[in-house]
Design a protein around this motif. Sequence first.
Motif, short mmCIF file in Angstrom:
data_model
loop_
_atom_site.label_atom_id
_atom_site.label_comp_id
_atom_site.label_asym_id
_atom_site.label_seq_id
_atom_site.Cartn_x
_atom_site.Cartn_y
_atom_site.Cartn_z
N THR A 4 30.45 21.53 60.08
CA THR A 4 31.23 22.39 59.21
C THR A 4 31.91 21.50 58.17
OG1 THR A 4 31.67 23.79 61.12
CG2 THR A 4 33.06 24.13 59.19
N ALA A 5 32.01 22.00 56.95
CA ALA A 5 32.73 21.25 55.92
C ALA A 5 34.20 21.19 56.27
CB ALA A 5 32.54 21.93 54.57
N LEU A 6 34.87 20.14 55.83
CA LEU A 6 36.30 19.96 56.09
C LEU A 6 37.09 20.64 54.98
CD1 LEU A 6 36.32 16.24 57.18
CD2 LEU A 6 37.03 18.16 58.55
N SER A 7 37.53 21.86 55.21
CA SER A 7 38.27 22.57 54.17
C SER A 7 39.75 22.19 54.18
CB SER A 7 38.10 24.08 54.33
OG SER A 7 38.47 24.46 55.64
N SER A 8 40.37 22.18 55.33
CA SER A 8 41.78 21.78 55.42
C SER A 8 41.93 20.88 56.65
CB SER A 8 42.70 22.99 55.50
OG SER A 8 42.36 23.79 56.60
N PRO A 9 41.69 19.57 56.46
CA PRO A 9 41.72 18.65 57.60
C PRO A 9 43.12 18.48 58.18
CG PRO A 9 41.42 17.45 55.54
CD PRO A 9 41.38 18.91 55.21
N SER A 10 43.16 18.15 59.48
CA SER A 10 44.43 17.85 60.14
C SER A 10 45.00 16.57 59.54
CB SER A 10 44.20 17.67 61.64
OG SER A 10 43.42 16.50 61.87
N ASP A 11 46.25 16.28 59.84
CA ASP A 11 46.89 15.05 59.33
C ASP A 11 46.11 13.80 59.74
OD1 ASP A 11 48.86 16.57 58.16
OD2 ASP A 11 50.37 16.16 59.70
N SER A 12 45.64 13.76 60.99
CA SER A 12 44.94 12.56 61.45
C SER A 12 43.59 12.41 60.77
CB SER A 12 44.80 12.56 62.97
OG SER A 12 44.11 13.70 63.42
N VAL A 13 42.88 13.51 60.55
CA VAL A 13 41.60 13.43 59.83
C VAL A 13 41.85 13.06 58.37
CG1 VAL A 13 39.56 14.72 59.07
CG2 VAL A 13 40.43 15.03 61.40
N GLN A 14 42.90 13.60 57.78
CA GLN A 14 43.23 13.25 56.39
C GLN A 14 43.55 11.77 56.27
OE1 GLN A 14 43.02 15.40 53.60
NE2 GLN A 14 43.03 13.36 52.68
N ARG A 15 44.21 11.19 57.28
CA ARG A 15 44.50 9.76 57.27
C ARG A 15 43.19 8.95 57.25
NH1 ARG A 15 47.68 10.10 61.37
NH2 ARG A 15 46.45 8.84 62.78
N VAL A 16 42.19 9.42 58.01
CA VAL A 16 40.89 8.75 58.02
C VAL A 16 40.22 8.90 56.66
CG1 VAL A 16 38.57 8.71 59.05
CG2 VAL A 16 40.60 8.98 60.51
N GLU A 27 30.98 8.43 52.07
CA GLU A 27 30.62 9.53 52.96
C GLU A 27 31.83 10.06 53.70
OE1 GLU A 27 26.57 9.46 54.70
OE2 GLU A 27 26.78 7.30 54.38
N ARG A 28 32.09 11.36 53.50
CA ARG A 28 33.26 11.99 54.12
C ARG A 28 32.97 12.40 55.56
NH1 ARG A 28 37.42 14.22 51.04
NH2 ARG A 28 37.54 15.94 52.50
N PRO A 29 34.00 12.52 56.37
CA PRO A 29 33.81 13.03 57.73
C PRO A 29 33.30 14.47 57.72
CG PRO A 29 35.94 11.96 57.53
CD PRO A 29 35.38 12.09 56.14
N VAL A 30 32.63 14.83 58.79
CA VAL A 30 32.18 16.20 59.01
C VAL A 30 32.74 16.68 60.34
CG1 VAL A 30 30.06 15.95 57.65
CG2 VAL A 30 30.02 15.44 60.10
N MET A 31 32.87 17.99 60.46
CA MET A 31 33.34 18.60 61.71
C MET A 31 32.12 19.11 62.47
SD MET A 31 36.64 18.34 61.91
CE MET A 31 37.37 19.58 62.93
N ALA A 141 35.56 15.67 64.69
CA ALA A 141 35.31 15.01 63.40
C ALA A 141 34.65 13.65 63.58
CB ALA A 141 36.61 14.86 62.62
N VAL A 142 33.58 13.40 62.80
CA VAL A 142 32.87 12.13 62.82
C VAL A 142 32.48 11.75 61.39
CG1 VAL A 142 31.95 12.41 65.16
CG2 VAL A 142 30.64 13.27 63.22
#
Length: 175
Positions: A4-16, A27-31, A141-142
Amino acid sequence: MPTTALSSPSDSVQRVIDALTALGHAERPVMLDDAARTAQQAADALGVALGQIAKSIVFRHVESDRAVLVVCAGDRRVDEKAVAAQVGKLARADADFVRAATGFAIGGVSPVGHTQEPLALVDDSLWRFDRIWAAAGHPHAVFPLRPDDLPRWLGVAPSQVTAPPAPRPLGHEAS
């Protein structure tokens, strides 16, 4: 690979995401649709070999109380004696320590984007693959990367910090 595309990532995913952007990683993370709390779950969800999952294992450095981050292939087990020989005495890191020291929950620890800089080691077994996958701050998320990215990002040379894989038992042949 259901993602799934990352529409509104959590704070920890946004930090990554922010860390990857600062490092010039395009390359951005994917869910993933399913949780990937373990290397096997991530490999199954991505349809890749277990060794292509760059798992992040965290220990507590006894002398400094810092996190020790060991990034290794998903099909290998960390050799704690080899790690201790390089960084000093280790202790197990419980979930509270991991979150406090890295900013990530167990199952989503990324090799980048930590809230406090860890002591880091990268296992040389990852170089069996051209492309690997790492957690991106959440159990779903990876993100993809190349093994060569890790030493550059973490400022360490690869070393052997895992035990060789255990031999598989031979199957019984029908006669």
